[in-house]
Structure formats: structure tokens, C-alpha cells
Scaffold this motif. Structure first.
Motif, PDB file in Angstrom:
ATOM      1  N   SER A   1      12.067  43.454  -8.843  1.00 54.87           N
ATOM      2  CA  SER A   1      12.153  43.812 -10.090  1.00 54.87           C
ATOM      3  C   SER A   1      10.811  44.654 -10.422  1.00 54.87           C
ATOM      4  N   GLN A   2      10.283  44.184  -9.844  1.00 57.64           N
ATOM      5  CA  GLN A   2       8.582  43.866 -10.651  1.00 57.64           C
ATOM      6  C   GLN A   2       8.298  45.716 -10.484  1.00 57.64           C
ATOM      7  N   TRP A   3       8.853  46.803  -9.739  1.00 53.44           N
ATOM      8  CA  TRP A   3       8.620  47.691  -8.736  1.00 53.44           C
ATOM      9  C   TRP A   3       9.103  48.532 -10.714  1.00 53.44           C
ATOM     10  N   LEU A   4       9.829  48.006 -10.434  1.00 53.39           N
ATOM     11  CA  LEU A   4      10.395  49.437 -11.803  1.00 53.39           C
ATOM     12  C   LEU A   4       9.510  50.161 -12.207  1.00 53.39           C
ATOM     13  N   GLY A   5       8.648  49.180 -13.363  1.00 53.80           N
ATOM     14  CA  GLY A   5       7.429  50.411 -13.887  1.00 53.80           C
ATOM     15  C   GLY A   5       6.249  51.608 -13.360  1.00 53.80           C
ATOM     16  N   ARG A   6       6.139  50.652 -12.138  1.00 50.23           N
ATOM     17  CA  ARG A   6       5.257  51.691 -11.219  1.00 50.23           C
ATOM     18  C   ARG A   6       6.360  52.660 -10.530  1.00 50.23           C
ATOM     19  N   ASN A   7       7.318  52.891 -10.056  1.00 56.73           N
ATOM     20  CA  ASN A   7       8.126  53.777  -9.748  1.00 56.73           C
ATOM     21  C   ASN A   7       9.060  54.347 -10.729  1.00 56.73           C
ATOM     22  N   SER A   8       8.840  53.774 -11.733  1.00 57.64           N
ATOM     23  CA  SER A   8       9.605  55.196 -12.883  1.00 57.64           C
ATOM     24  C   SER A   8       8.590  55.865 -13.188  1.00 57.64           C
ATOM     25  N   VAL A   9       7.485  55.185 -13.719  1.00 59.52           N
ATOM     26  CA  VAL A   9       6.474  56.005 -14.419  1.00 59.52           C
ATOM     27  C   VAL A   9       5.732  56.861 -13.307  1.00 59.52           C
ATOM     28  N   GLY A  10       5.619  56.225 -12.210  1.00 63.68           N
ATOM     29  CA  GLY A  10       5.013  57.081 -10.977  1.00 63.68           C
ATOM     30  C   GLY A  10       5.208  58.589 -10.345  1.00 63.68           C
ATOM     31  N   GLY A  11       7.321  58.318 -10.810  1.00 62.57           N
ATOM     32  CA  GLY A  11       8.037  59.350 -10.596  1.00 62.57           C
ATOM     33  C   GLY A  11       8.797  59.633  -9.020  1.00 62.57           C
ATOM     34  N   HIS A  12       8.694  58.020  -8.589  1.00 68.70           N
ATOM     35  CA  HIS A  12       9.386  57.622  -7.521  1.00 68.70           C
ATOM     36  C   HIS A  12      10.836  57.444  -6.924  1.00 68.70           C
ATOM     37  N   TYR A  13      11.154  56.955  -8.433  1.00 67.32           N
ATOM     38  CA  TYR A  13      12.422  56.789  -8.966  1.00 67.32           C
ATOM     39  C   TYR A  13      13.547  58.063  -9.374  1.00 67.32           C
ATOM     40  N   VAL A  14      14.395  58.758  -8.873  1.00 71.33           N
ATOM     41  CA  VAL A  14      15.243  58.981  -9.759  1.00 71.33           C
ATOM     42  C   VAL A  14      15.755  58.545 -11.336  1.00 71.33           C
ATOM     43  N   ASP A  15      15.885  58.692 -12.365  1.00 72.97           N
ATOM     44  CA  ASP A  15      16.446  58.349 -13.259  1.00 72.97           C
ATOM     45  C   ASP A  15      17.959  58.391 -13.518  1.00 72.97           C
ATOM     46  N   MET A  16      18.436  57.538 -13.662  1.00 73.20           N
ATOM     47  CA  MET A  16      20.126  57.239 -13.177  1.00 73.20           C
ATOM     48  C   MET A  16      20.809  56.670 -14.868  1.00 73.20           C
ATOM     49  N   THR A  17      19.640  57.440 -15.733  1.00 75.41           N
ATOM     50  CA  THR A  17      20.439  56.656 -16.756  1.00 75.41           C
ATOM     51  C   THR A  17      22.086  57.579 -17.449  1.00 75.41           C
ATOM     52  N   ASP A  18      21.893  59.077 -17.336  1.00 66.43           N
ATOM     53  CA  ASP A  18      23.087  59.570 -18.171  1.00 66.43           C
ATOM     54  C   ASP A  18      24.631  58.773 -16.976  1.00 66.43           C
ATOM     55  N   TRP A  19      24.242  58.999 -15.265  1.00 69.50           N
ATOM     56  CA  TRP A  19      25.127  59.268 -13.965  1.00 69.50           C
ATOM     57  C   TRP A  19      25.315  57.825 -14.626  1.00 69.50           C
ATOM     58  N   ILE A  20      24.428  56.776 -14.360  1.00 68.77           N
ATOM     59  CA  ILE A  20      25.111  55.122 -14.625  1.00 68.77           C
ATOM     60  C   ILE A  20      25.958  55.007 -16.084  1.00 68.77           C
TER      61      ILE A  20
ATOM     62  N   PHE B   1      16.958  44.418 -13.207  1.00 65.13           N
ATOM     63  CA  PHE B   1      16.825  44.952 -12.461  1.00 65.13           C
ATOM     64  C   PHE B   1      17.105  46.416 -12.364  1.00 65.13           C
ATOM     65  N   ALA B   2      17.395  46.966 -12.969  1.00 69.27           N
ATOM     66  CA  ALA B   2      17.566  48.695 -13.615  1.00 69.27           C
ATOM     67  C   ALA B   2      16.903  49.156 -14.414  1.00 69.27           C
ATOM     68  N   GLU B   3      16.515  48.100 -15.863  1.00 68.83           N
ATOM     69  CA  GLU B   3      15.830  48.730 -16.954  1.00 68.83           C
ATOM     70  C   GLU B   3      14.457  49.161 -17.784  1.00 68.83           C
ATOM     71  N   TYR B   4      14.037  50.209 -17.415  1.00 70.59           N
ATOM     72  CA  TYR B   4      12.050  50.263 -17.929  1.00 70.59           C
ATOM     73  C   TYR B   4      12.195  51.709 -18.597  1.00 70.59           C
ATOM     74  N   PRO B   5      11.659  51.383 -19.948  1.00 70.49           N
ATOM     75  CA  PRO B   5      11.357  50.198 -20.040  1.00 70.49           C
ATOM     76  C   PRO B   5      12.062  48.779 -20.810  1.00 70.49           C
ATOM     77  N   LYS B   6      11.526  47.800 -20.836  1.00 72.33           N
ATOM     78  CA  LYS B   6      12.873  46.695 -21.870  1.00 72.33           C
ATOM     79  C   LYS B   6      13.384  47.247 -22.705  1.00 72.33           C
ATOM     80  N   GLY B   7      15.009  46.861 -23.112  1.00 77.29           N
ATOM     81  CA  GLY B   7      15.365  46.987 -24.735  1.00 77.29           C
ATOM     82  C   GLY B   7      15.330  49.031 -24.092  1.00 77.29           C
ATOM     83  N   SER B   8      15.276  49.890 -23.765  1.00 77.21           N
ATOM     84  CA  SER B   8      15.075  51.310 -23.617  1.00 77.21           C
ATOM     85  C   SER B   8      16.684  51.834 -23.513  1.00 77.21           C
TER      86      SER B   8
END
Length: 447
Positions: free
Chosen positions: A95-114, A131-138
């Protein structure tokens, strides 16, 4: 005869040429597609490989779950990201990887798809947050929960339910011997069963300096004593992580060492499990996902049928439990992103989650998690399900590795006596604020 021989030869040539033309006209077979998932090397990854056979049967798409030992798991995945490699389609990361890998461009933004394809309301809220949300509450999603885990305890029922032990405990502490519901009771029981002359100790919990060992063990005590890492809105840390409540919590956690085996300062999930299976401790903390080994008669022939389970206790000012587990993210560099989404949608179906739970996985679906079928599937599932409402996580910001390192270093120095609890917590507060200040400065400069 000569004309007949020539005729036969011509006929054979016609047949051969015809066959070759048919081969030339035929379309080449399309190679079977393979979806590659990377995860740590542990039992849930084996469960997922087995579960994925159903996906292959439904779609014809092969699934390869690549398993990397825990010690090198993070480094190998992150190095692949830095190289922009397409080795992995789905990454099941902490779960701690979310911030680094989302900001770093390594994870696909799945907001709309989800939002279009997944019933988020069917998933337990803490699981999506962790496990899914970053930033928290966003409400921005970069993953779906894969393995939802928590810290819990296993205990020796043969000791706890022994009439002589029960009588002696009642006489000494004034209440009945039973799985502890508070940290005060946990300490009493740990003290009661500590008998070095018999090579028996009361408790095995996490103190290791490796990766996030002592942090995952201590933070739930810290929270339950009324302290926290800091303000998630302002990132102010001083006065939170080094408060009086935090000092009391760390003093308490250090005190538990008196009731643990001599090598306890090195304990994380593997060592606490080993100590319990060896019969050296009455209680041991571990992630629920590692408890299959405890109830496996082959790996634990002595006490596998004498084990009970309970969730982490509550403290004087609250009840919080360290969350474990990982989420499924899609690598930005994957060439199979559509297939990966197809797999994620399949994985989150109720029948698939029910089978996932039967295999030994921990489901995030509320309906499955709360069912009697799930709670009775293993001896520890009920305690896991009861833990869910109390789960909390470490910072999931891009700087989490730096923050974690300061916690690991200073809390280790506190439990080994290099620093007092107050000194260790003050140092963490100072270092964390410096890390956040530098991060905000870099963000401003980038703008």
C-alpha cells in the motif's frame, strides 16, 4: 511403362505444389496471449496462480504469476519501473507504494475505469483507501485491493485452556485467563507464561530493524495509546508522533521485550512464526496471511490443532490495527493494459472472490467477508474479519521510504537502549518534518 512413370511423377509434383500453396494461403496461428503478474513469493501468490486457471479457461489468456522473494521484491520491481520495462502487466505492491508509483508515473490512473466497471460500494472502505486511493480522500484510484491483510495473534490453546494454568492466572491477576482484549491483559498474559527455565516465553512480536518490522509492530500500539504520525492535511508531525501518549506507548512496547525470547529484537513475521511453531512462546503476532503454516499439520505437527487466534488488542485511547496486504495496479509500461483491466474486472466478481477466499486469500468484498462461509473457512478467518474495521496504514506518500527509514532506525535504537523513548520520538518528529518540508519545497519549485 515410361509414359506411366512420368505420369506418376507429374501427379506427385502436383500434389506437393498444392500442399505448399495451401500452407502459403493459411493464416499463421496467433500466439497465445499471456498476462504477467508480479508479486512477492508467499502463499497468496500460489493461491492466485491456482485461481487464475479459471480466467484462462474463460478467456484463453494464460496468466503467469512471477514470484520474487520478499527481500528483493521491492527493489526488482522499482528497478524495472526506472528502466520503463514491460516485464510486468499487473503489479501487486504494498500500500505504501501508491504515492511513489502514482506520482512517478509508473501506475495507470484507473479512476474513470473503476468508476465505470467496478462496484466500489461493494468493497470495504478501508481496503479502497489503503490499497487503491492516492492522495487519501481524493477518490483517485491507482489499484484494486488484491490481498487484504492485518496483524493478528495466534495463541496456544493447550496452555490457555489448561485448568491448572487457568487457576493460577485467576489467583495472580484476579480475572479469567482468555485471549486478551486489551494491551494491559496482553502484558499480564505475556508475563504469566514467561518461564525461561522451561524455554517458554509469553510473547513474540515484531521488533526487527529490517524493512518495516518494528514500525508495523509498534504503530498499532502507538495509535491505540492515542498518538499518531501527524496531521495528514498539514503534514505537521511535532507534537503528534512525540506526544506523551507516544512515549507511553513506546515504553510499553519496550517493556514487552522482558517476556519475549532473548533474540526477539530481530523478530519479524518469519521469526515470530518460527518461535511459535517451535513451542517457545504462548502468543505470537503475525500477518494473518502467514497463519496457514501454523495450522498445517506437515509444517507444525505438534501444535497445529492446539492454536487459537485473536485480533490485536485495544489500548487505553482507541483500537487500531496495522493493515497488511497489497493492491493490484497496472504498469504504465505494460503492452497488455486492456487484458489487465479484463483480469481485474474478473477478479472482483463475487464468485471469484468466494473461491479466492476458499483457496486462502483475504477478500475485500463486504458480502463475502461478512459471510459465515468465509468466517468458518479457516480457524483464523473470524479474527481477521473482526480486525477489518480497525485497520490503519503508514504514510502512503512518495516519501514513505525516507519516513519509514527514520522510524525503523530510531525505534530500534529505543528498544535496544541506545536512545530513550522520548529521544527516539523527538528525532523522528524532527526528521519527518524535514522530509516533508523538503518535499513541499521541491513541489513548489517544480510548479
Amino acid at each position: 511403362m515410361k509414359r506411366l512413370f512420368i505420369g506418376i511423377i507429374l501427379l506427385m509434383l502436383i500434389v506437393v505444389v498444392g500442399c505448399n500453396n495451401q500452407k502459403d494461403d493459411a493464416q499463421p496461428e496467433e500466439p497465445q496471449k499471456t498476462l504477467t503478474i508480479v508479486w512477492a513469493e508467499w502463499d497468496p501468490a500460489n493461491y492466485l496462480q491456482e485461481l487464475s486457471k479459471d480466467f484462462t479457461a474463460d478467456t484463453g489468456i494464460a496468466v503467469d504469476v512471477v514470484k520474487i522473494p520478499w527481500g528483493t521484491f521491492q527493489d526488482k520491481v522499482f528497478n524495472t519501473f526506472v528502466a520503463k520495462g514491460d516485464l510486468y502487466d499487473i503489479v501487486i505492491g504494498d500500500s505504501q507504494w501508491l504515492g511513489r508509483n502514482s506520482v512517478g508515473g509508473h501506475y495507470v490512473d484507473m479512476t474513470d475505469w473503476i468508476n465505470k466497471n467496478i462496484d466500489v460500494n461493494a468493497i470495504y472502505g478501508p481496503a479502497m483507501t489503503a490499497f487503491a486511493e492516492y492522495p487519501k480522500g481524493s477518490k483517485k484510484y491507482w489499484a484494486l485491493p488484491a490481498e487484504v491483510d492485518a496483524a493478528g495473534y495466534v495463541y496456544r490453546k493447550d496452555l490457555f485452556e489448561d485448568p491448572k494454568e487457568m487457576e493460577a492466572f485467576q489467583k495472580k491477576y484476579g480475572y479469567a485467563l482468555a485471549p486478551p482484549k486489551t494491551y494491559t491483559e496482553l502484558r499480564d498474559i505475556a508475563e504469566f507464561f514467561t518461564r525461561p527455565e522451561d524455554d517458554l516465553y509469553g510473547i513474540a512480536t515484531w521488533y526487527s530493524k529490517e524493512y518495516d518490522g518494528i514500525t508495523m509492530g509498534f504503530q498499532q500500539v502507538m495509535w491505540s495509546f492515542g498518538a499518531s504520525y501527524g496531521d495528514p492535511d498539514t503534514y505537521k508531525v511535532d507534537g503528534y508522533i512525540n506526544s506523551e501518549d507516544a512515549v507511553k506507548a513506546l515504553d510499553f512496547y519496550k517493556d514487552l521485550l522482558k517476556f519475549a525470547p532473548p533474540d526477539a529484537p530481530n523478530y519479524y513475521w518469519s521469526e515470530t512464526s518460527d518461535a511459535y511453531v517451535a513451542g517457545k512462546v504462548a502468543m505470537a503476532m503475525n500477518y494473518f496471511a502467514f497463519f496457514p503454516g501454523v495450522v498445517d499439520a506437515e509444517t507444525n505437527p505438534i501444535s497445529h490443532d492446539k492454536s487459537g487466534f485473536f485480533m490485536a488488542p485495544k489500548g487505553p485511547k482507541g483500537h487500531y490495527i496495522s493493515i497488511g496486504g497489497q493492491g493490484m495496479s497496472i504498469s504504465t509500461y505494460s503492452k497488455n493494459q486492456d487484458i489487465a483491466k479484463q483480469y481485474l474486472k474478473w477478479f472482483m466478481q463475487k464468485p471469484v472472490q468466494e473461491k479466492w477466499a476458499k483457496l486462502g486469500g483475504f477478500t475485500p468484498l463486504k458480502e463475502v467477508l461478512e459471510s459465515d462461509t468465509f468466517k468458518t473457512a479457516t480457524p483464523y478467518n473470524e479474527a481477521f474479519a473482526a480486525s477489518f474495521p480497525y485497520l490503519r496504514d503508514f504514510w502512503a506518500v512518495p516519501q514513505y521510504a525516507q519516513l519509514l527509514n527514520e522510524c525503523q532506525t530510531n525505534w530500534s535504537e529505543a528498544i535496544t537502549g541506545i536512545k530513550t523513548s522520548k529521544e527516539a520520538l523527538d528525532t523522528i518528529a524532527q526528521k519527518h518534518e524535514e522530509i516533508f518540508t523538503e518535499a513541499m519545497k521541491e513541489s513548489t519549485d517544480a510548479e
